[in-house]
Motif scaffolding. Structure first.
Motif, PDB file in Angstrom:
ATOM      1  N   LYS B 145       1.205  -1.421  -0.218  1.00  0.00           N
ATOM      2  CA  LYS B 145      -0.284  -0.054   0.291  1.00  0.00           C
ATOM      3  C   LYS B 145       1.075   1.404  -0.375  1.00  0.00           C
ATOM      4  O   LYS B 145       2.068   1.472   0.650  1.00  0.00           O
ATOM      5  CB  LYS B 145      -1.108  -0.180   1.194  1.00  0.00           C
ATOM      6  N   ARG B 146       0.405   2.552  -0.726  1.00  0.00           N
ATOM      7  CA  ARG B 146       1.012   3.683  -0.417  1.00  0.00           C
ATOM      8  C   ARG B 146       0.732   4.246   0.754  1.00  0.00           C
ATOM      9  O   ARG B 146       0.283   3.800   1.513  1.00  0.00           O
ATOM     10  CB  ARG B 146       0.431   4.736  -1.060  1.00  0.00           C
ATOM     11  N   LEU B 147       1.777   4.424   1.755  1.00  0.00           N
ATOM     12  CA  LEU B 147       1.797   5.465   2.913  1.00  0.00           C
ATOM     13  C   LEU B 147       0.537   6.696   2.792  1.00  0.00           C
ATOM     14  O   LEU B 147       0.569   6.154   3.840  1.00  0.00           O
ATOM     15  CB  LEU B 147       3.159   7.013   2.903  1.00  0.00           C
ATOM     16  N   ALA B 151      -4.454   2.511   5.942  1.00  0.00           N
ATOM     17  CA  ALA B 151      -4.858   2.369   6.988  1.00  0.00           C
ATOM     18  C   ALA B 151      -3.499   2.785   8.204  1.00  0.00           C
ATOM     19  O   ALA B 151      -2.278   2.051   8.092  1.00  0.00           O
ATOM     20  CB  ALA B 151      -5.496   1.398   7.796  1.00  0.00           C
ATOM     21  N   GLU B 152      -3.879   3.030   9.384  1.00  0.00           N
ATOM     22  CA  GLU B 152      -2.281   3.558   9.979  1.00  0.00           C
ATOM     23  C   GLU B 152      -2.254   2.110  11.131  1.00  0.00           C
ATOM     24  O   GLU B 152      -3.577   1.576  11.389  1.00  0.00           O
ATOM     25  CB  GLU B 152      -2.946   4.545  10.657  1.00  0.00           C
ATOM     26  N   PRO B 153      -1.385   1.949  11.522  1.00  0.00           N
ATOM     27  CA  PRO B 153      -1.596   0.939  12.493  1.00  0.00           C
ATOM     28  C   PRO B 153      -2.090   0.824  13.430  1.00  0.00           C
ATOM     29  O   PRO B 153      -2.212  -0.027  13.721  1.00  0.00           O
ATOM     30  CB  PRO B 153       0.045   0.716  12.487  1.00  0.00           C
ATOM     31  N   GLY B 162       2.919  -3.333  17.829  1.00  0.00           N
ATOM     32  CA  GLY B 162       1.565  -2.819  16.886  1.00  0.00           C
ATOM     33  C   GLY B 162       2.376  -1.088  17.291  1.00  0.00           C
ATOM     34  O   GLY B 162       1.737   0.314  16.613  1.00  0.00           O
ATOM     35  N   TYR B 163       1.995  -1.109  18.837  1.00  0.00           N
ATOM     36  CA  TYR B 163       1.995   0.995  18.740  1.00  0.00           C
ATOM     37  C   TYR B 163       3.347   1.263  18.018  1.00  0.00           C
ATOM     38  O   TYR B 163       3.040   1.845  18.144  1.00  0.00           O
ATOM     39  CB  TYR B 163       2.155   0.327  20.527  1.00  0.00           C
ATOM     40  N   ALA B 164       4.303   0.758  18.307  1.00  0.00           N
ATOM     41  CA  ALA B 164       5.685   0.845  17.988  1.00  0.00           C
ATOM     42  C   ALA B 164       5.845   0.663  16.559  1.00  0.00           C
ATOM     43  O   ALA B 164       6.893   1.463  15.948  1.00  0.00           O
ATOM     44  CB  ALA B 164       7.230  -0.540  18.563  1.00  0.00           C
ATOM     45  N   LEU B 165       5.139   0.170  16.197  1.00  0.00           N
ATOM     46  CA  LEU B 165       4.652   0.168  14.850  1.00  0.00           C
ATOM     47  C   LEU B 165       4.563   0.847  14.375  1.00  0.00           C
ATOM     48  O   LEU B 165       4.663   2.420  12.987  1.00  0.00           O
ATOM     49  CB  LEU B 165       3.955  -1.005  13.910  1.00  0.00           C
ATOM     50  N   GLN B 166       3.621   2.250  14.931  1.00  0.00           N
ATOM     51  CA  GLN B 166       2.743   3.059  14.538  1.00  0.00           C
ATOM     52  C   GLN B 166       3.946   4.082  14.657  1.00  0.00           C
ATOM     53  O   GLN B 166       3.793   5.232  14.121  1.00  0.00           O
ATOM     54  CB  GLN B 166       1.177   3.354  15.833  1.00  0.00           C
ATOM     55  N   LEU B 167       5.216   4.493  16.144  1.00  0.00           N
ATOM     56  CA  LEU B 167       5.307   5.444  16.591  1.00  0.00           C
ATOM     57  C   LEU B 167       6.732   5.022  14.428  1.00  0.00           C
ATOM     58  O   LEU B 167       7.154   6.222  13.891  1.00  0.00           O
ATOM     59  CB  LEU B 167       6.768   4.990  17.004  1.00  0.00           C
ATOM     60  N   ALA B 168       6.690   4.128  14.369  1.00  0.00           N
ATOM     61  CA  ALA B 168       7.539   3.940  12.882  1.00  0.00           C
ATOM     62  C   ALA B 168       7.197   5.016  11.595  1.00  0.00           C
ATOM     63  O   ALA B 168       7.702   5.683  11.094  1.00  0.00           O
ATOM     64  CB  ALA B 168       8.303   2.166  13.153  1.00  0.00           C
ATOM     65  N   TYR B 169       5.802   4.178  11.895  1.00  0.00           N
ATOM     66  CA  TYR B 169       4.602   4.525  10.931  1.00  0.00           C
ATOM     67  C   TYR B 169       4.862   6.409  10.219  1.00  0.00           C
ATOM     68  O   TYR B 169       5.058   7.273   9.324  1.00  0.00           O
ATOM     69  CB  TYR B 169       3.780   4.192  10.853  1.00  0.00           C
TER      70      TYR B 169
END
Lengths: 283, 178
Positions: B145-147, B151-153, B162-169
């Motif tokens: 998917k494009r950034l 959908a946001e993590p 999942g929370y850590a991935l949101q920070l990276a996202y």
């Protein structure tokens, strides 16, 4: 026989347990086709590749759907704790499961009642549960990355998201972190630490370091740790001595990665298909 | 007695709980009801001594399930002041961002999670790290998917991974869309 216990990223995938086999980029389990994109299916596929080369029976797997809510993991814990009493496994590899200290205790109590204790390997969520529940030293092998090693090394950390400030997931600190993880009894008998350099340790002592070939593009690729755990699980179950299995698995994983001519966009199934070639070059 | 049973008796369980801090007692009670209705194992406790904010009640919860719990509360219009592990206060999120430029690709690691994007097309090409079972699910939902379309993590994940991935996202979005 090797059994692999883990999850697939689908909400409605029921508890399924049976022998599995590979068909191209899919696992076939009870007439279900499961893509081997990442996670436990990637681990299973990598183990299958090794068993194919060695002419061994395919692994037995326990899978359930879990998208992170933990419902599937809990059902599978309950099912496995009973079912394992009717089975005879040589090796058990626990993988992507919701970290749950209570269920880790119950699973280990079931295993303790078996006539013969299997070789116990834990990675991902079940490794977190093993540490959180204080049972790390009951396991034979953990396969952490440097961040997970920092979590094991910090006796207070409940998850790799949290560690104390002096325990950074810095690869230059791996040897120090390994010692600390053993000191506080938060490591399995063997550790295979996967990173820029792969460390193999036993009871706090570094046995081997595998660092070649070093391919920068492998770091972003999801599943390269899963493939390593699958390879080492299959080698150990096939009779390779643990230290040799860890070193060889680290080399196979790296060479398979190199043979795939990876870019940061490469997907793990593109690497897994080179495992037989890598094995052939090394053994 | 077998070795394993002895092991249980000799070693106390390490903490796998976290604490939700709220402004006032009525929010704590409301949050407890909401979370119990959603099947979370929570209980009302006194906040640890090192917590110097919020009211004199807090909610103890399974720390791994932080993201699902925060999403559940947010959907009900209720957010804690903070969430933290329920130990002596020394633990901090592994908040160092690690950014690696691969030429056509860029990778960001936050805590134990990594996300990689093709710079010119903004396509998410890989998600790696972590060990909770929403990680493969998040990867399946995001990769390809494009950034600016994915959908946001935080909308999909349930755990600290999942929370850590949101920070990276968030970080990679900031870098790629600036």
């Amino acid at each position: 026989m090797l059994a692999i216990i883990g999850t697939v990223p689908e909400e409605d995938f029921p508890i399924t347990s049976d022998r599995v086999h590979l068909d191209g980029n899919y696992l076939i389990l009870n007439n279900r086709k499961i893509p081997i994109n990442r996670g436990t299916p990637a681990l299973i596929a990598s183990a299958c590749k090794i068993f194919e080369i060695l002419g061994k029976d395919m692994p037995y797997v326990y899978l359930v759907g879990d998208t992170g809510k933990g419902y599937g993991s809990k059902k599978l814990y309950e099912y496995f704790a009973q079912d394992v009493k009717n089975q005879t496994f040589d090796t058990l590899t626990f993988h992507y499961l919701m970290p749950d200290a209570d269920w880790c205790n119950k699973i280990l109590l079931s295993i303790d009642e078996l006539n013969r204790r299997p070789f116990l390997i834990a990675d991902a969520g079940f490794m977190y549960a093993a540490k959180m529940s204080g049972n790390a030293k009951y396991f034979d092998l953990f396969t952490p990355d440097p961040g997970e090693l920092a979590f094991l090394a910090d006796e207070e950390a409940p998850h790799p998201f949290y560690t104390r400030g002096f325990l950074l997931q810095d690869e230059s600190k791996v040897e120090e972190l390994i010692k600390r993880a053993y000191k506080h009894e938060n490591a399995a008998k063997y550790l295979l630490v996967k990173g820029r350099r792969d460390y193999i340790a036993k009871d706090g002592k570094i046995l081997d370091i595998v660092s070649e070939p070093c391919i920068e593009a492998l770091e972003p690729i999801g599943g390269t740790g899963d493939s390593l755990t699958g390879i080492v699980s299959a080698l150990i179950d096939s009779g390779y001595e643990t230290e040799r299995a860890c070193s060889l698995a680290a080399k196979i994983n790296r060479v398979a990665g190199k043979l795939s001519k990876p870019e940061p966009s490469t997907q793990i199934w593109e690497i897994i298909k080179f495992i037989p070639d890598a094995f052939g070059l090394l053994v | 007695m077998k070795f394993f049973k002895k092991l249980f008796k000799e070693k106390p369980l390490s903490s796998d709980r976290g604490i939700l801090i709220f402004e006032n007692t009525s929010e704590v009670i409301k949050a407890e009801n909401i979370l119990k209705q959603h099947g979370y194992k929570v209980k009302v406790v006194g906040p640890p001594a090192h917590v110097r904010k919020g009211c004199d009640l807090a909610i103890e919860f399974p720390v791994v399930e932080a993201m699902g719990i925060l999403n559940t509360l947010e959907n009900q219009g209720l957010m804690p002041i903070d969430f933290l592990p329920s130990n002596d206060g020394n633990l901090k999120p592994v908040d160092l961002f690690h950014i690696k430029d691969y030429g056509r690709f860029i990778m960001v690691r936050a805590a134990n999670m990594k996300i990689t994007v093709h710079k010119s097309t903004l396509t998410i090409v890989n998600v790696s790290g972590g060990g909770c079972p929403d990680v493969p699910y998040l990867a399946a939902c995001l990769v390809g998917k494009r950034l600016d379309e994915a959908a946001e993590p935080r909308q999909l994940g349930h755990t600290l991974c999942g929370y850590a991935l949101q920070l990276a996202y968030d970080k990679i979005k900031e870098l790629c869309l600036q």
